[in-house]
Design a protein around this motif. Sequence first.
Motif, PDB file in Angstrom:
ATOM      1  N   PHE A 605      63.996 109.871  59.052  1.00  0.00           N
ATOM      2  CA  PHE A 605      62.899 109.113  59.344  1.00  0.00           C
ATOM      3  C   PHE A 605      63.943 107.471  59.078  1.00  0.00           C
ATOM      4  CE2 PHE A 605      60.305 112.479  57.878  1.00  0.00           C
ATOM      5  CZ  PHE A 605      59.761 112.704  59.038  1.00  0.00           C
ATOM      6  N   GLU A 606      64.409 107.528  58.512  1.00  0.00           N
ATOM      7  CA  GLU A 606      65.144 105.976  58.281  1.00  0.00           C
ATOM      8  C   GLU A 606      65.974 105.525  59.423  1.00  0.00           C
ATOM      9  OE1 GLU A 606      67.557 106.254  54.646  1.00  0.00           O
ATOM     10  OE2 GLU A 606      65.878 106.636  53.091  1.00  0.00           O
ATOM     11  N   ALA A 607      66.689 106.662  60.161  1.00  0.00           N
ATOM     12  CA  ALA A 607      67.399 106.363  61.206  1.00  0.00           C
ATOM     13  C   ALA A 607      66.335 105.962  62.463  1.00  0.00           C
ATOM     14  CB  ALA A 607      68.010 107.478  61.927  1.00  0.00           C
ATOM     15  N   TRP A 608      65.308 106.587  62.286  1.00  0.00           N
ATOM     16  CA  TRP A 608      64.061 106.049  63.251  1.00  0.00           C
ATOM     17  C   TRP A 608      63.596 104.663  63.180  1.00  0.00           C
ATOM     18  CZ3 TRP A 608      62.329 106.770  68.005  1.00  0.00           C
ATOM     19  CH2 TRP A 608      60.789 106.390  68.408  1.00  0.00           C
ATOM     20  N   ALA A 609      63.455 104.434  61.880  1.00  0.00           N
ATOM     21  CA  ALA A 609      63.113 102.953  61.607  1.00  0.00           C
ATOM     22  C   ALA A 609      63.888 101.875  61.683  1.00  0.00           C
ATOM     23  CB  ALA A 609      62.796 102.962  60.080  1.00  0.00           C
ATOM     24  N   GLU A 610      65.385 102.373  61.413  1.00  0.00           N
ATOM     25  CA  GLU A 610      66.397 101.135  62.082  1.00  0.00           C
ATOM     26  C   GLU A 610      66.756 100.929  63.298  1.00  0.00           C
ATOM     27  OE1 GLU A 610      69.706 103.053  59.635  1.00  0.00           O
ATOM     28  OE2 GLU A 610      68.439 102.876  57.631  1.00  0.00           O
ATOM     29  N   LEU A 611      66.073 101.877  64.044  1.00  0.00           N
ATOM     30  CA  LEU A 611      66.385 101.692  65.597  1.00  0.00           C
ATOM     31  C   LEU A 611      65.662 100.594  66.008  1.00  0.00           C
ATOM     32  CD1 LEU A 611      68.111 103.493  67.751  1.00  0.00           C
ATOM     33  CD2 LEU A 611      65.947 104.608  67.970  1.00  0.00           C
ATOM     34  N   TRP A 612      64.398 100.336  65.394  1.00  0.00           N
ATOM     35  CA  TRP A 612      63.661  99.533  65.896  1.00  0.00           C
ATOM     36  C   TRP A 612      63.593  98.149  65.273  1.00  0.00           C
ATOM     37  CZ3 TRP A 612      63.479 100.988  70.502  1.00  0.00           C
ATOM     38  CH2 TRP A 612      63.390 102.440  70.718  1.00  0.00           C
ATOM     39  N   ARG A 613      64.301  98.062  64.401  1.00  0.00           N
ATOM     40  CA  ARG A 613      64.495  96.447  63.715  1.00  0.00           C
ATOM     41  C   ARG A 613      64.568  95.312  64.720  1.00  0.00           C
ATOM     42  NH1 ARG A 613      69.387  98.142  59.771  1.00  0.00           N
ATOM     43  NH2 ARG A 613      71.214  97.994  61.448  1.00  0.00           N
ATOM     44  N   GLU A 614      63.895  94.407  64.370  1.00  0.00           N
ATOM     45  CA  GLU A 614      64.102  93.251  65.196  1.00  0.00           C
ATOM     46  C   GLU A 614      63.260  91.949  64.610  1.00  0.00           C
ATOM     47  OE1 GLU A 614      61.611  93.869  68.843  1.00  0.00           O
ATOM     48  OE2 GLU A 614      59.754  93.968  67.787  1.00  0.00           O
ATOM     49  N   GLN A 615      63.734  90.689  65.222  1.00  0.00           N
ATOM     50  CA  GLN A 615      63.277  89.562  64.789  1.00  0.00           C
ATOM     51  C   GLN A 615      63.100  88.552  66.052  1.00  0.00           C
ATOM     52  OE1 GLN A 615      62.164  88.961  61.792  1.00  0.00           O
ATOM     53  NE2 GLN A 615      63.668  88.897  60.240  1.00  0.00           N
ATOM     54  N   ARG A 616      61.941  88.099  66.115  1.00  0.00           N
ATOM     55  CA  ARG A 616      61.507  87.493  67.227  1.00  0.00           C
ATOM     56  C   ARG A 616      60.873  86.085  66.930  1.00  0.00           C
ATOM     57  NH1 ARG A 616      57.842  91.488  70.846  1.00  0.00           N
ATOM     58  NH2 ARG A 616      56.779  91.420  68.733  1.00  0.00           N
ATOM     59  N   THR A 617      60.995  85.049  68.013  1.00  0.00           N
ATOM     60  CA  THR A 617      60.296  84.030  67.550  1.00  0.00           C
ATOM     61  C   THR A 617      58.856  84.239  68.003  1.00  0.00           C
ATOM     62  OG1 THR A 617      60.926  83.044  69.929  1.00  0.00           O
ATOM     63  CG2 THR A 617      62.423  82.273  68.044  1.00  0.00           C
ATOM     64  N   THR A 618      58.149  83.477  67.806  1.00  0.00           N
ATOM     65  CA  THR A 618      56.518  83.336  68.116  1.00  0.00           C
ATOM     66  C   THR A 618      56.326  83.242  69.563  1.00  0.00           C
ATOM     67  OG1 THR A 618      55.611  82.260  65.980  1.00  0.00           O
ATOM     68  CG2 THR A 618      54.255  81.994  68.023  1.00  0.00           C
ATOM     69  N   GLU A 619      57.157  82.675  70.195  1.00  0.00           N
ATOM     70  CA  GLU A 619      57.000  82.088  71.713  1.00  0.00           C
ATOM     71  C   GLU A 619      57.536  83.493  72.207  1.00  0.00           C
ATOM     72  OE1 GLU A 619      59.087  79.411  75.357  1.00  0.00           O
ATOM     73  OE2 GLU A 619      59.711  79.370  73.063  1.00  0.00           O
ATOM     74  N   VAL A 620      58.834  84.081  71.820  1.00  0.00           N
ATOM     75  CA  VAL A 620      59.170  85.461  72.435  1.00  0.00           C
ATOM     76  C   VAL A 620      58.166  86.715  71.998  1.00  0.00           C
ATOM     77  CG1 VAL A 620      60.921  87.301  72.389  1.00  0.00           C
ATOM     78  CG2 VAL A 620      61.476  84.858  72.570  1.00  0.00           C
TER      79      VAL A 620
END
Length: 671
Positions: A605-620
């Motif tokens: 389950f940790e591997a699944w969660a780590e796959l989708w980590r992201e940071q985005r600006t409000t605009e993006v």
Amino acid sequence: MPNVKPLTLALATSLAIGLVVPDADAQRKKAAESKAPAAPTQCSDFYAFANQEWLQSNAPDPATGRRSALGELQARARSQQRELLDAMMRAPQSNIQTLLGDFWASGLDEAAVERDGANPIAPLLDRINGIRRSKEVPAAIAALHQVGIPVAFGFNADVDLSDLEGHIGYFSQGGMGLPDPAYYTRTDADTVALRTRYTEYVQQILTLTGTPQDKLAAEAQQVIDLETRIAQESRPISALRDPLQNYALVATADLGKTYRHLQLAEFLQAQGVSQPSVSMANPQLFSRLDALVDTLKPDQWKTYLRFHVGDAMAPYLSKSFRDAEFQFRGRVLRGEQSQPDRSTLVLHAINRAAGPMLAREYVGRYLPALNRDRAERIAGEVRDALVRSLDANTWMGDAARAEAKAKVAALKIEVGAPVRDLDYTVQPVGRGSFGANMLIASTWHHREEMRRIGRENASLRWDVLPQEPALAYDIAQNRLIVSAAAVQPPLLDMTRDAAAHYGAFGALVGHELSHAVDIKGRVVDASGKVRTWWSPQEDAAWQSRGNQLAAQYSGYEVPGAPELKVNGLQTREENAADLAGVELAWKALTHGKPDLSDDGSKAFFEAWAELWREQRTTEVATRDNAVSAHAPGKWRTNGVLENLPAFGETYKCKKVNAMQRPEGDQVAIWR
């Protein structure tokens, strides 16, 4: 938790300490208000819990407005390609390496690119400027297609829907500088503003390709006018998503008579295409183009063609071209804040024009046999899990289940690279002119694409490059494609617990394999025939599950833009595939390891969660929410896991916890 939060909280605490509050209850109330929010737990927000350190340490990339685990994988793959090209540039070991090394060197020599100016496109511009009569326009259109600059319309090789092993030529809409025909006709303020910016860009490119200042406004309007006429006969973008709506065979022998002014028979001859039929799904567009060649003055066509040569080649020419192209296409259309560095630009150019050449070298260096074997084994186990799931399935009828099982049994798994039939005898490029090299390579690439037409070799080719991270289900060939660049961390990290391989790589495999028999795969049967093999009952059952997921995801706030909600309908099919992928990967893992330890379950389950980590600006985040078929990373993680009893059992989550939906509300695809 973002970096700014701890500082903000520390400042709030300091101010509170300095205040003299006579009322003890008020003091306790203020102290409670200044406390940090509760730290995420496995059962309240698994995405934030599993990725807490990464989220605190990473901010969006200022250039793109985003940062993600999959973006890091793509960056690693491109770094590997740069290392490979650097080695070829310094000490090539073969003719192919010499060609690629020279191409790379010519692109990195920015001073030479600046000295070259517009020289690489001068022969193309001279030909266009030499047009005197309308009947000379079609030959110029055909010549530009030959060098990989499609103007007026599109023509490409693709799979023949009546014979999925074969290729035919497709005449399609194109020739417009804006990405959607609607941009030429809509009258809302935003679209009008976009057209104004585009007109300014057209003027910049025309200036660089020879238009004098006193004719600039008029010639720019000629380009916009011609593109608008094309747009008026073009279909909406939404209509292009259904391949059956864009497939209509016509006899090539009739094209010369039907489109006499456009000279389509001569066009096909110039592209080296001699097959008896091609696809033309929008004959009205080509009738209009035929009339425009006859009725518009040659000077308008010349201006239009000159702009499109400059526009297509702008990223590979001197700084004035690159800056103009980036200001409109980079900033306005793609929302980028800064231009890519020189090596990134050149690498993109090489992959675009000569990607298959680089692919062979990349696979030889960066695909360990151990990784390939592991990927093939996991993919096979996930496929087997899908077969078992079909046996236990309750929402498919007997006929559909039998067809699905036959299709999965015939499904092929290809890891690393395809068996290629490309001709590598590309003309030597040398190190003198990057722009000229781009045209040489682009001409070679177009020739190879045209050679696909009429060949029964679709199963030998991929539509993705092995050096770019990709997992894809090829519906026409009923196969899973896993590129060489995808068989590395974070998708397949050989240093991690084996269970993590299933939670990341295995789940993505399951996501793609599910498409073989879901609402997308239902249009091609096990024999490769294009037909819908679901009954109305299967369709209704799928829609019911999909609508439940749409309602679930529509309740989620968009991270980075909390005033927005996820568009559950827009992301519905990919959310279903995410859920299916994790279900199948979990089945594959636990079937092979029925006594899986708690640590193994958590690693999955940790591997699944780590796959989708992201940071985005409000605009993006806002822009993605408007157009993306995928939910934000937080909800690709949590939205799936909330529907899995195995997750709640692993972490001992209670039914009232956020990460465990009530049993009656849980959605299941293959469990």
